[in-house]
Design a protein around this motif. Structure first.
Motif, PDB file in Angstrom:
ATOM      1  N   VAL A  50       0.841  -1.201   0.000  1.00 40.77           N
ATOM      2  CA  VAL A  50       0.000   0.000   0.000  1.00 40.77           C
ATOM      3  C   VAL A  50       0.874   1.249   0.000  1.00 40.77           C
ATOM      4  O   VAL A  50       0.619   2.189  -0.760  1.00 40.77           O
ATOM      5  CB  VAL A  50      -0.973  -0.005   1.198  1.00 40.77           C
ATOM      6  CG1 VAL A  50      -1.655   1.354   1.365  1.00 40.77           C
ATOM      7  CG2 VAL A  50      -2.017  -1.111   1.026  1.00 40.77           C
ATOM      8  N   LEU A  51       1.899   1.265   0.832  1.00 34.97           N
ATOM      9  CA  LEU A  51       2.796   2.420   0.844  1.00 34.97           C
ATOM     10  C   LEU A  51       3.486   2.605  -0.506  1.00 34.97           C
ATOM     11  O   LEU A  51       3.652   3.738  -0.975  1.00 34.97           O
ATOM     12  CB  LEU A  51       3.814   2.278   1.972  1.00 34.97           C
ATOM     13  CG  LEU A  51       3.231   2.463   3.381  1.00 34.97           C
ATOM     14  CD1 LEU A  51       4.247   2.047   4.436  1.00 34.97           C
ATOM     15  CD2 LEU A  51       2.773   3.896   3.599  1.00 34.97           C
ATOM     16  N   ALA A  52       3.852   1.519  -1.154  1.00 37.50           N
ATOM     17  CA  ALA A  52       4.470   1.602  -2.483  1.00 37.50           C
ATOM     18  C   ALA A  52       3.477   2.152  -3.510  1.00 37.50           C
ATOM     19  O   ALA A  52       3.857   2.962  -4.371  1.00 37.50           O
ATOM     20  CB  ALA A  52       4.979   0.236  -2.918  1.00 37.50           C
ATOM     21  N   GLU A  53       2.222   1.730  -3.413  1.00 34.73           N
ATOM     22  CA  GLU A  53       1.192   2.250  -4.336  1.00 34.73           C
ATOM     23  C   GLU A  53       1.031   3.756  -4.174  1.00 34.73           C
ATOM     24  O   GLU A  53       0.982   4.497  -5.163  1.00 34.73           O
ATOM     25  CB  GLU A  53      -0.160   1.580  -4.069  1.00 34.73           C
ATOM     26  CG  GLU A  53      -0.257   0.139  -4.494  1.00 34.73           C
ATOM     27  CD  GLU A  53      -1.552  -0.516  -4.025  1.00 34.73           C
ATOM     28  OE1 GLU A  53      -2.525   0.209  -3.702  1.00 34.73           O
ATOM     29  OE2 GLU A  53      -1.583  -1.752  -3.966  1.00 34.73           O
ATOM     30  N   PHE A  54       0.925   4.202  -2.931  1.00 36.36           N
ATOM     31  CA  PHE A  54       0.782   5.642  -2.683  1.00 36.36           C
ATOM     32  C   PHE A  54       2.018   6.400  -3.145  1.00 36.36           C
ATOM     33  O   PHE A  54       1.903   7.493  -3.699  1.00 36.36           O
ATOM     34  CB  PHE A  54       0.501   5.910  -1.202  1.00 36.36           C
ATOM     35  CG  PHE A  54      -0.959   5.802  -0.844  1.00 36.36           C
ATOM     36  CD1 PHE A  54      -1.838   6.851  -1.082  1.00 36.36           C
ATOM     37  CD2 PHE A  54      -1.457   4.655  -0.266  1.00 36.36           C
ATOM     38  CE1 PHE A  54      -3.176   6.757  -0.753  1.00 36.36           C
ATOM     39  CE2 PHE A  54      -2.799   4.542   0.069  1.00 36.36           C
ATOM     40  CZ  PHE A  54      -3.663   5.601  -0.172  1.00 36.36           C
ATOM     41  N   ARG A  83      -4.409   9.139   7.631  1.00 42.62           N
ATOM     42  CA  ARG A  83      -5.669   8.406   7.825  1.00 42.62           C
ATOM     43  C   ARG A  83      -6.121   7.732   6.541  1.00 42.62           C
ATOM     44  O   ARG A  83      -6.652   6.624   6.577  1.00 42.62           O
ATOM     45  CB  ARG A  83      -6.747   9.343   8.360  1.00 42.62           C
ATOM     46  CG  ARG A  83      -6.454   9.830   9.792  1.00 42.62           C
ATOM     47  CD  ARG A  83      -7.390  10.902  10.205  1.00 42.62           C
ATOM     48  NE  ARG A  83      -7.127  12.077   9.365  1.00 42.62           N
ATOM     49  CZ  ARG A  83      -7.641  13.274   9.571  1.00 42.62           C
ATOM     50  NH1 ARG A  83      -8.476  13.474  10.562  1.00 42.62           N
ATOM     51  NH2 ARG A  83      -7.332  14.290   8.786  1.00 42.62           N
ATOM     52  N   GLU A  84      -5.902   8.379   5.411  1.00 44.96           N
ATOM     53  CA  GLU A  84      -6.275   7.783   4.129  1.00 44.96           C
ATOM     54  C   GLU A  84      -5.389   6.580   3.816  1.00 44.96           C
ATOM     55  O   GLU A  84      -5.867   5.565   3.319  1.00 44.96           O
ATOM     56  CB  GLU A  84      -6.176   8.818   3.008  1.00 44.96           C
ATOM     57  CG  GLU A  84      -7.211   9.913   3.103  1.00 44.96           C
ATOM     58  CD  GLU A  84      -7.047  10.955   2.009  1.00 44.96           C
ATOM     59  OE1 GLU A  84      -6.486  10.626   0.939  1.00 44.96           O
ATOM     60  OE2 GLU A  84      -7.476  12.094   2.233  1.00 44.96           O
ATOM     61  N   VAL A  85      -4.115   6.708   4.103  1.00 44.91           N
ATOM     62  CA  VAL A  85      -3.184   5.604   3.875  1.00 44.91           C
ATOM     63  C   VAL A  85      -3.566   4.436   4.778  1.00 44.91           C
ATOM     64  O   VAL A  85      -3.656   3.291   4.330  1.00 44.91           O
ATOM     65  CB  VAL A  85      -1.724   6.045   4.116  1.00 44.91           C
ATOM     66  CG1 VAL A  85      -0.771   4.872   3.968  1.00 44.91           C
ATOM     67  CG2 VAL A  85      -1.338   7.177   3.163  1.00 44.91           C
ATOM     68  N   PHE A  86      -3.822   4.729   6.041  1.00 41.41           N
ATOM     69  CA  PHE A  86      -4.198   3.681   6.986  1.00 41.41           C
ATOM     70  C   PHE A  86      -5.511   3.012   6.575  1.00 41.41           C
ATOM     71  O   PHE A  86      -5.636   1.782   6.635  1.00 41.41           O
ATOM     72  CB  PHE A  86      -4.311   4.244   8.399  1.00 41.41           C
ATOM     73  CG  PHE A  86      -4.580   3.188   9.421  1.00 41.41           C
ATOM     74  CD1 PHE A  86      -3.579   2.324   9.830  1.00 41.41           C
ATOM     75  CD2 PHE A  86      -5.847   3.047   9.977  1.00 41.41           C
ATOM     76  CE1 PHE A  86      -3.830   1.330  10.767  1.00 41.41           C
ATOM     77  CE2 PHE A  86      -6.099   2.063  10.913  1.00 41.41           C
ATOM     78  CZ  PHE A  86      -5.095   1.203  11.306  1.00 41.41           C
ATOM     79  N   PRO A 141     -13.733  -9.395   7.246  1.00 46.24           N
ATOM     80  CA  PRO A 141     -14.597  -8.421   6.596  1.00 46.24           C
ATOM     81  C   PRO A 141     -13.906  -7.069   6.506  1.00 46.24           C
ATOM     82  O   PRO A 141     -13.230  -6.656   7.441  1.00 46.24           O
ATOM     83  CB  PRO A 141     -15.825  -8.338   7.501  1.00 46.24           C
ATOM     84  CG  PRO A 141     -15.517  -9.110   8.726  1.00 46.24           C
ATOM     85  CD  PRO A 141     -14.262  -9.902   8.486  1.00 46.24           C
ATOM     86  N   CYS A 142     -14.072  -6.406   5.389  1.00 47.07           N
ATOM     87  CA  CYS A 142     -13.500  -5.081   5.212  1.00 47.07           C
ATOM     88  C   CYS A 142     -14.343  -4.079   5.966  1.00 47.07           C
ATOM     89  O   CYS A 142     -15.557  -4.186   6.025  1.00 47.07           O
ATOM     90  CB  CYS A 142     -13.455  -4.692   3.733  1.00 47.07           C
ATOM     91  SG  CYS A 142     -12.301  -5.688   2.803  1.00 47.07           S
ATOM     92  N   GLN A 143     -13.685  -3.095   6.523  1.00 45.50           N
ATOM     93  CA  GLN A 143     -14.361  -2.080   7.312  1.00 45.50           C
ATOM     94  C   GLN A 143     -14.107  -0.739   6.677  1.00 45.50           C
ATOM     95  O   GLN A 143     -12.984  -0.404   6.345  1.00 45.50           O
ATOM     96  CB  GLN A 143     -13.794  -2.116   8.735  1.00 45.50           C
ATOM     97  CG  GLN A 143     -14.611  -1.396   9.749  1.00 45.50           C
ATOM     98  CD  GLN A 143     -16.010  -1.947   9.909  1.00 45.50           C
ATOM     99  OE1 GLN A 143     -16.944  -1.207   9.840  1.00 45.50           O
ATOM    100  NE2 GLN A 143     -16.161  -3.230  10.083  1.00 45.50           N
ATOM    101  N   ASP A 144     -15.160   0.045   6.494  1.00 45.78           N
ATOM    102  CA  ASP A 144     -15.019   1.402   5.986  1.00 45.78           C
ATOM    103  C   ASP A 144     -14.394   2.234   7.099  1.00 45.78           C
ATOM    104  O   ASP A 144     -14.930   2.310   8.194  1.00 45.78           O
ATOM    105  CB  ASP A 144     -16.402   1.944   5.612  1.00 45.78           C
ATOM    106  CG  ASP A 144     -16.353   3.317   4.964  1.00 45.78           C
ATOM    107  OD1 ASP A 144     -15.395   4.084   5.257  1.00 45.78           O
ATOM    108  OD2 ASP A 144     -17.256   3.633   4.188  1.00 45.78           O
ATOM    109  N   ALA A 145     -13.256   2.866   6.834  1.00 48.48           N
ATOM    110  CA  ALA A 145     -12.532   3.616   7.867  1.00 48.48           C
ATOM    111  C   ALA A 145     -13.361   4.766   8.426  1.00 48.48           C
ATOM    112  O   ALA A 145     -13.132   5.221   9.529  1.00 48.48           O
ATOM    113  CB  ALA A 145     -11.212   4.143   7.312  1.00 48.48           C
ATOM    114  N   ARG A 146     -14.333   5.257   7.650  1.00 53.65           N
ATOM    115  CA  ARG A 146     -15.172   6.341   8.137  1.00 53.65           C
ATOM    116  C   ARG A 146     -16.239   5.842   9.100  1.00 53.65           C
ATOM    117  O   ARG A 146     -16.854   6.590   9.806  1.00 53.65           O
ATOM    118  CB  ARG A 146     -15.824   7.067   6.963  1.00 53.65           C
ATOM    119  CG  ARG A 146     -14.796   7.828   6.125  1.00 53.65           C
ATOM    120  CD  ARG A 146     -15.382   8.207   4.809  1.00 53.65           C
ATOM    121  NE  ARG A 146     -15.542   6.946   4.068  1.00 53.65           N
ATOM    122  CZ  ARG A 146     -15.917   6.861   2.810  1.00 53.65           C
ATOM    123  NH1 ARG A 146     -16.205   7.914   2.133  1.00 53.65           N
ATOM    124  NH2 ARG A 146     -16.025   5.699   2.216  1.00 53.65           N
TER     125      ARG A 146
END
Length: 92
Positions: free
Chosen positions: A14-18, A67-70, A84-89
């Motif tokens: 994920v860090l590499a993608e960003f 926060r977006e990266v996390f 299950p995936c969780q919406d960070a918001r």
């Protein structure tokens, strides 16, 4: 093992993608962090753990909101581990 190497690879990926989206080379980001290029390479490949403070500094160096990266790490980790995936918001 508490956190598996596979999970560290998700964080690094994920860090590499960003980083790529921000159009930074590993060398450029490393220079902004005051670290060698091998530091960036090690966490992107999952060979090195990244703690939450490092995550915040890495995101900031790329001009991103940590926060977006996390949130993206959580989203992809959920897929990677079958949870299950969780919406960070809307956290639990």
């Amino acid at each position: 093992m508490w956190v598996s190497p596979k999970e560290h690879r998700v964080v690094g990926a994920v860090l590499a993608e960003f980083r790529a989206q921000a159009r930074f080379r590993q060398q450029d980001l490393a220079a902004k962090l005051g670290k060698p290029q091998s530091f960036v390479s090690a966490y992107e490949s999952g060979q090195r753990r990244v703690d939450v403070l490092e995550l915040a500094r890495i995101a900031s160096a790329m001009g991103l909101d940590a926060r977006e990266v996390f949130a993206e790490i959580v989203r992809q980790h959920g897929v990677a581990c079958g949870a299950p995936c969780q919406d960070a918001r809307n956290p639990i």
